[in-house]
Design an enzyme around this catalytic site. Structure first.
Site, PDB file in Angstrom:
ATOM      1  N   GLY A   1      -5.153  -9.408   2.420  1.00 53.58           N
ATOM      2  CA  GLY A   1      -5.564  -8.836   3.713  1.00 53.58           C
ATOM      3  C   GLY A   1      -7.069  -8.898   3.917  1.00 53.58           C
TER       4      GLY A   1
ATOM      5  N   THR B   1      -8.777 -10.823   5.664  1.00 52.78           N
ATOM      6  CA  THR B   1      -9.219 -11.143   7.031  1.00 52.78           C
ATOM      7  C   THR B   1      -8.977  -9.971   7.984  1.00 52.78           C
ATOM      8  OG1 THR B   1      -7.026 -12.061   7.470  1.00 52.78           O
ATOM      9  CG2 THR B   1      -8.714 -13.620   6.754  1.00 52.78           C
TER      10      THR B   1
ATOM     11  N   ASP C   1      -8.654  -5.721   9.382  1.00 49.76           N
ATOM     12  CA  ASP C   1      -9.536  -4.688   9.899  1.00 49.76           C
ATOM     13  C   ASP C   1     -10.070  -3.745   8.810  1.00 49.76           C
ATOM     14  OD1 ASP C   1     -10.510  -3.219  12.316  1.00 49.76           O
ATOM     15  OD2 ASP C   1      -9.259  -1.651  11.428  1.00 49.76           O
ATOM     16  N   LEU C   2      -9.190  -3.317   7.933  1.00 50.24           N
ATOM     17  CA  LEU C   2      -9.612  -2.366   6.893  1.00 50.24           C
ATOM     18  C   LEU C   2     -10.653  -3.012   5.975  1.00 50.24           C
ATOM     19  CD1 LEU C   2      -9.084   0.473   5.589  1.00 50.24           C
ATOM     20  CD2 LEU C   2      -7.520  -0.703   4.044  1.00 50.24           C
TER      21      LEU C   2
ATOM     22  N   LYS D   1      -1.733   4.171   1.849  1.00 51.23           N
ATOM     23  CA  LYS D   1      -0.541   4.771   2.444  1.00 51.23           C
ATOM     24  C   LYS D   1      -0.126   3.928   3.665  1.00 51.23           C
ATOM     25  CE  LYS D   1      -2.393   7.254   6.156  1.00 51.23           C
ATOM     26  NZ  LYS D   1      -2.582   8.257   7.083  1.00 51.23           N
TER      27      LYS D   1
ATOM     28  N   ASP E   1      -5.690   7.755  -1.223  1.00 53.58           N
ATOM     29  CA  ASP E   1      -5.636   8.734  -0.144  1.00 53.58           C
ATOM     30  C   ASP E   1      -7.107   8.989   0.126  1.00 53.58           C
ATOM     31  OD1 ASP E   1      -5.839  11.255   1.219  1.00 53.58           O
ATOM     32  OD2 ASP E   1      -3.701  11.497   0.812  1.00 53.58           O
ATOM     33  N   HIS E   2      -7.627   8.449   1.218  1.00 60.65           N
ATOM     34  CA  HIS E   2      -9.088   8.426   1.331  1.00 60.65           C
ATOM     35  C   HIS E   2      -9.703   9.825   1.447  1.00 60.65           C
ATOM     36  CE1 HIS E   2      -8.119   8.272   5.639  1.00 60.65           C
ATOM     37  NE2 HIS E   2      -9.291   8.851   5.815  1.00 60.65           N
TER      38      HIS E   2
ATOM     39  N   LYS F   1     -13.498  11.768  -0.493  1.00 56.77           N
ATOM     40  CA  LYS F   1     -14.614  12.452   0.188  1.00 56.77           C
ATOM     41  C   LYS F   1     -15.379  13.299  -0.834  1.00 56.77           C
ATOM     42  CE  LYS F   1     -12.236  12.474   4.634  1.00 56.77           C
ATOM     43  NZ  LYS F   1     -13.024  11.683   5.560  1.00 56.77           N
TER      44      LYS F   1
ATOM     45  N   HIS G   1      -2.628  13.562   3.360  1.00 58.99           N
ATOM     46  CA  HIS G   1      -3.996  14.090   3.298  1.00 58.99           C
ATOM     47  C   HIS G   1      -4.044  15.617   3.209  1.00 58.99           C
ATOM     48  CE1 HIS G   1      -4.914  10.051   4.278  1.00 58.99           C
ATOM     49  NE2 HIS G   1      -4.674  10.138   5.565  1.00 58.99           N
TER      50      HIS G   1
ATOM     51  N   LYS H   1      -4.282  15.451  16.872  1.00 59.93           N
ATOM     52  CA  LYS H   1      -5.115  14.519  17.637  1.00 59.93           C
ATOM     53  C   LYS H   1      -5.524  15.162  18.950  1.00 59.93           C
ATOM     54  CE  LYS H   1      -3.573  10.081  15.867  1.00 59.93           C
ATOM     55  NZ  LYS H   1      -4.839   9.806  15.201  1.00 59.93           N
TER      56      LYS H   1
ATOM     57  N   LYS I   1     -14.002  17.175  16.171  1.00 55.13           N
ATOM     58  CA  LYS I   1     -13.632  16.362  15.010  1.00 55.13           C
ATOM     59  C   LYS I   1     -14.173  17.094  13.785  1.00 55.13           C
ATOM     60  CE  LYS I   1     -14.815  11.842  12.975  1.00 55.13           C
ATOM     61  NZ  LYS I   1     -13.533  11.548  12.358  1.00 55.13           N
TER      62      LYS I   1
HETATM   63  P1  NAP Z   1      -4.740  -5.792   9.948  1.00 57.15           P
HETATM   64  O1  NAP Z   1      -6.074  -5.795  10.578  1.00 57.15           O
HETATM   65  O2  NAP Z   1      -3.529  -6.080  10.779  1.00 57.15           O
HETATM   66  O3  NAP Z   1      -4.782  -6.852   8.761  1.00 57.15           O
HETATM   67  C1  NAP Z   1      -3.645  -7.262   8.084  1.00 57.15           C
HETATM   68  C2  NAP Z   1      -4.035  -8.256   7.012  1.00 57.15           C
HETATM   69  O4  NAP Z   1      -2.836  -8.679   6.377  1.00 57.15           O
HETATM   70  C3  NAP Z   1      -4.740  -9.484   7.550  1.00 57.15           C
HETATM   71  O5  NAP Z   1      -5.772  -9.843   6.677  1.00 57.15           O
HETATM   72  C4  NAP Z   1      -3.636 -10.530   7.506  1.00 57.15           C
HETATM   73  O6  NAP Z   1      -4.191 -11.790   7.247  1.00 57.15           O
HETATM   74  C5  NAP Z   1      -2.824 -10.085   6.327  1.00 57.15           C
HETATM   75  N1  NAP Z   1      -1.440 -10.543   6.404  1.00 57.15           N
HETATM   76  C6  NAP Z   1      -0.511 -10.155   7.295  1.00 57.15           C
HETATM   77  N2  NAP Z   1       0.645 -10.821   7.078  1.00 57.15           N
HETATM   78  C7  NAP Z   1       0.428 -11.641   6.028  1.00 57.15           C
HETATM   79  C8  NAP Z   1       1.224 -12.567   5.314  1.00 57.15           C
HETATM   80  N3  NAP Z   1       2.505 -12.790   5.651  1.00 57.15           N
HETATM   81  N4  NAP Z   1       0.683 -13.212   4.284  1.00 57.15           N
HETATM   82  C9  NAP Z   1      -0.596 -12.992   3.933  1.00 57.15           C
HETATM   83  N5  NAP Z   1      -1.413 -12.131   4.551  1.00 57.15           N
HETATM   84  C10 NAP Z   1      -0.905 -11.453   5.593  1.00 57.15           C
HETATM   85  O7  NAP Z   1      -4.410  -4.423   9.195  1.00 57.15           O
HETATM   86  P2  NAP Z   1      -5.455  -3.356   8.595  1.00 57.15           P
HETATM   87  O8  NAP Z   1      -5.846  -2.423   9.663  1.00 57.15           O
HETATM   88  O9  NAP Z   1      -6.525  -4.077   7.870  1.00 57.15           O
HETATM   89  O10 NAP Z   1      -4.541  -2.518   7.605  1.00 57.15           O
HETATM   90  C11 NAP Z   1      -4.198  -2.959   6.306  1.00 57.15           C
HETATM   91  C12 NAP Z   1      -3.475  -1.823   5.585  1.00 57.15           C
HETATM   92  O11 NAP Z   1      -4.344  -0.730   5.423  1.00 57.15           O
HETATM   93  C13 NAP Z   1      -2.273  -1.264   6.332  1.00 57.15           C
HETATM   94  O12 NAP Z   1      -1.307  -0.890   5.390  1.00 57.15           O
HETATM   95  C14 NAP Z   1      -2.800  -0.028   7.023  1.00 57.15           C
HETATM   96  O13 NAP Z   1      -1.789   0.935   7.231  1.00 57.15           O
HETATM   97  C15 NAP Z   1      -3.790   0.448   5.981  1.00 57.15           C
HETATM   98  N6  NAP Z   1      -4.870   1.258   6.542  1.00 57.15           N
HETATM   99  C16 NAP Z   1      -5.716   0.756   7.491  1.00 57.15           C
HETATM  100  C17 NAP Z   1      -6.766   1.518   7.960  1.00 57.15           C
HETATM  101  C18 NAP Z   1      -7.759   0.962   8.950  1.00 57.15           C
HETATM  102  O14 NAP Z   1      -8.721   1.672   9.219  1.00 57.15           O
HETATM  103  N7  NAP Z   1      -7.594  -0.218   9.489  1.00 57.15           N
HETATM  104  C19 NAP Z   1      -6.958   2.824   7.486  1.00 57.15           C
HETATM  105  C20 NAP Z   1      -6.081   3.312   6.514  1.00 57.15           C
HETATM  106  C21 NAP Z   1      -5.056   2.520   6.041  1.00 57.15           C
HETATM  107  P3  NAP Z   1      -3.890 -13.099   8.151  1.00 57.15           P
HETATM  108  O15 NAP Z   1      -3.722 -12.637   9.549  1.00 57.15           O
HETATM  109  O16 NAP Z   1      -5.089 -13.973   7.930  1.00 57.15           O
HETATM  110  O17 NAP Z   1      -2.659 -13.641   7.560  1.00 57.15           O
END
Ligand code: NAP
Length: 487
Positions: A10, A12, A14-15, A150, A179-180, A184, A242, A342, A347
Site C-alpha cells: 500500500g 502508493t 493515502d495512509l 484496524k 491502534d494509533h 499518543k 480506541h 462526529k 475536537k
Molecule cells: P488507499 O489510499 O485506498 O490505499 C490503498 C493501497 O492499497 C494503495 O497503495 C493500493 O495500491 C493498494 N492496493 C489496493 N489493492 C491492491 C492490490 N490488489 N494489490 C496490491 N496493492 C493494492 O487506503 P489508505 O487510506 O492508505 O488505507 C490503508 C489502510 O489503512 C486501510 O486498512 C485503512 O482502513 C487503514 N487506515 C487508514 C487511515 C488513513 O488515514 N488513510 C487511517 C487509519 C487506518 P495501488 O492502487 O497502487 O494498487
C-alpha cells in the site's frame, strides 16, 4: 537497532503518504532508524523508483511535522527506498519481491530481518499473509514481523476468524496491531505519571475517585469515507478499539519499564474485570446518536443522512456514550463514562478524573467548593491539569486550573505513528493491541452490536456542533454527575 527491510504494502496509498513517510522521516532526523535500513514500497501502480521517491518527497513537504528543508538529509532518507509492482493476488509478484529483498540485503550487508507493514484494506490481509508464507518471504533466518491497521474484524466471530487466518503465518509475538491512540505520547505516559507521583498513586482508587470520563470528540463528519463509515459507525470505528484501549491504559496498573508481557497481562485483567453488559441493559447504559444539521465553528453543515453516499434511512451511529464499571479492588464502584462522536462542538481527546468531595462526606454540607479534577488532555494539544478550589468559600464558581508539566501544542507532539513505527522496528509491542484485548473488547461490545441490529436502542438525533444527544447528559445526571468542559 537491528538492520532490517521495511516491506510496505500500500505504498502508493493515502495512509503511507500522510502518516508513514513523514513518521519515518522524523525518526530518521532523530537518528532513530537502523543504520542499515531498506524500504521496499509495493502497489499495483507501474511506478519507477524515481516516481516513488518523488511522491515520498512531496508527502514530506505536505505532511511532515518537521520541515524537509535540508536537501542532503532528504536525499539520504530517499536512498533507503525502492519500489516494486505487486498485485496481492499474483503469486509470481511475491517471488520477484523476495528476489529484490535478498539483493538489497546482500548489497547492504543487512541481516534478513523483515517487517511487513500492511497499509491496505483489511480484506487483503489474509491473502497477503498466506502469500508471505507460501513464497518463502517469511522464511528467513532473521526475525519477521507483521504490522496491521484496524479494523480487526466487524464483530466477535469475524475477529476470531480473521485472527485464526493470520496466526497461520505469524505468531502472536510477531503481530503488531496498530491502534494509533496507543501511540499518543500522553497515553504512553499515563502509567508513568501514576508510578512516579505518590500523590497520584495514593488517590488512584475508589476511595478518592468519584467518576472517570473519557471523551474523544471530532468536529468532522464522515468526509469521503461514507461507504466505510455507514457500515461501521462510532461503536466499531472508535469505541471497540480506541476508547476501550484508552480505558485499559488508564485503569491497568502497568509495570515500570517495557515489559510487554506484563503490559499485556495487566490490560487483559482490566478487560476481564469489566462488568459484562447484558443485552437487556444496553438501552439504559448506552446512548446511540446520529447528527442532524447544525453549525460547526460558525459554518452550517448538513445532517448525517444528507451526507454524500449515506442512505436517507441510515440508522448508523455517529455517537455513542456508555457507562462501564470495573470490578476489581481499585475501581469497584467508580462509574466510568465513555463517549465519542462526529460533528461535535470541539475536537478533543481527554480523560477527566473527578475526585470525591471530602468536605461533603465529613460534615454532610457542601462548602460551595467543586470537586477536584485531574485532566489529561491527549490531543490535539497535550497537557495535564489539576483543578483545585483555591478561593474562599463564598466565591468558588471558578476553579483554579493548575497546569502540571508542560503544555504542548499539536505540532510539537511527536506523531503517534513515529512512536509506533519506532517500537515495531525495535520489537517492543507494549503499545500495540494484543489479541486478548481485541477479543475481549469485541466480547464486551457484542451485546451492543446485537441490540443495535435488533433496533432495541433508540437512535437519538443531536445537532451538529453540540456535545451529543440530551440522553448522554441524562446518563450522568442519573448518577448525580455531569460531563465536564461541555461549554
Ligand atoms: P488507499 O489510499 O485506498 O490505499 C490503498 C493501497 O492499497 C494503495 O497503495 C493500493 O495500491 C493498494 N492496493 C489496493 N489493492 C491492491 C492490490 N490488489 N494489490 C496490491 N496493492 C493494492 O487506503 P489508505 O487510506 O492508505 O488505507 C490503508 C489502510 O489503512 C486501510 O486498512 C485503512 O482502513 C487503514 N487506515 C487508514 C487511515 C488513513 O488515514 N488513510 C487511517 C487509519 C487506518 P495501488 O492502487 O497502487 O494498487
Amino acid at each position: 537497532m537491528d538492520a532490517n527491510t521495511f516491506v510496505l504494502f500500500g505504498a502508493t496509498g493515502d495512509l503511507a503518504k500522510r502518516k508513514i513517510y513523514p513518521a519515518l522521516f522524523n525518526l530518521f532526523l532523530d537518528g532513530k532508524l537502523p543504520e542499515v535500513f531498506s524500504v521496499i514500497g509495493l502497489g499495483r501502480r507501474e511506478w519507477s523508483d524515481e516516481t516513488f521517491k518523488a511522491n515520498i518527497e512531496r508527502s514530506l513537504h505536505s505532511f511532515s511535522r518537521r520541515e524537509a528543508s535540508d536537501a542532503e538529509a532528504v536525499t539520504k532518507f530517499l536512498s533507503f527506498f525502492r519500489y516494486h509492482v505487486l498485485d496481492v493476488d499474483r503469486k509470481e509478484d511475491y517471488q520477484s519481491l523476495l528476489k529484490l529483498i535478498e539483493e538489497r540485503e546482500q548489497a547492504l550487508g543487512a541481516e534478513p530481518n523483515r517487517l511487513f507493514y500492511l497499509s491496505v484494506g483489511p480484506e487483503l490481509f489474509e491473502t497477503i499473509a498466506n502469500h508471505i508464507q507460501d513464497s518463502g518471504l517469511g522464511d528467513t533466518k532473521g526475525w519477521k514481523r507483521l504490522v496491521i491497521e484496524k479494523p480487526f474484524g466487524r464483530d466477535l466471530q469475524s475477529a476470531r476468524d480473521f485472527n485464526a487466518q493470520l496466526s497461520k503465518a505469524f505468531t502472536e509475538d510477531e503481530i503488531f496491531r496498530i491502534d494509533h491512540y496507543l501511540g499518543k505520547p500522553m497515553v504512553q505516559k499515563l502509567h508513568l505519571l501514576q508510578q512516579t507521583n505518590p500523590v497520584l498513586q495514593a488517590s488512584w482508587n475508589n476511595r478518592y475517585i468519584a467518576n472517570v470520563q473519557i471523551t474523544a470528540s471530532e468536529t468532522v463528519g464522515v468526509e469521503e469515507r461514507a461507504g466505510y463509515y455507514d457500515h461501521s459507525g462510532a461503536l466499531r470505528d472508535m469505541f471497540q478499539n480506541h476508547m476501550l484501549q484508552l480505558l485499559m491504559m488508564l485503569a491497568a496498573h502497568l509495570p515500570k519499564g517495557d515489559d510487554s508481557e506484563q503490559v499485556r497481562s495487566k490490560k487483559k485483567h482490566v478487560m476481564q474485570s469489566l462488568e459484562p453488559l447484558l443485552r437487556q441493559d444496553v438501552a439504559t447504559q448506552v446512548v446511540r446518536g446520529q447528527y442532524t444539521s447544525g453549525t460547526i465553528q460558525g459554518k452550517p453543515v448538513v445532517g448525517y443522512k444528507d451526507e454524500a453516499g449515506i442512505p436517507q434511512e441510515s440508522q448508523n451511529d455517529t455517537f455513542i456514550a456508555a457507562k462501564l464499571q470495573i470490578e476489581d479492588d481499585f475501581w469497584r464502584g467508580i462509574p466510568i463514562y465513555i463517549r465519542t462522536g462526529k460533528r461535535m462542538k470541539e475536537k478533543a481527546t481527554r480523560i477527566v478524573i473527578e475526585f470525591r468531595e471530602p468536605v461533603k462526606q465529613v460534615s454532610n454540607t457542601n462548602n460551595g467548593g467543586k470537586p477536584n479534577l485531574l485532566v489529561f488532555e491527549i490531543s490535539p494539544n497535550e497537557g495535564i491539569y489539576l483543578r483545585l478550589n483555591t478561593e474562599g468559600e463564598a466565591q468558588q464558581q471558578d476553579l483554579t486550573k493548575v497546569l502540571i508539566g508542560s503544555h504542548k501544542s499539536g505540532s510539537e507532539v511527536p506523531e503517534a505513528y513515529e512512536n509506533l513505527i519506532y517500537d515495531a522496528l525495535r520489537g517492543d509491542s507494549s503499545f500495540f493491541a494484543h489479541w486478548d484485548e481485541v477479543e475481549l473488547s469485541w466480547k464486551w461490545v457484542q451485546p451492543i452490536l446485537d441490540a443495535y441490529a435488533a433496533n432495541e436502542v433508540p437512535l437519538y438525533p443531536y445537532p451538529a456542533g453540540s456535545f451529543g444527544p440530551q440522553a448522554a447528559h441524562d446518563l450522568l445526571a442519573k448518577d448525580g454527575f455531569e460531563w465536564w468542559f461541555d461549554r
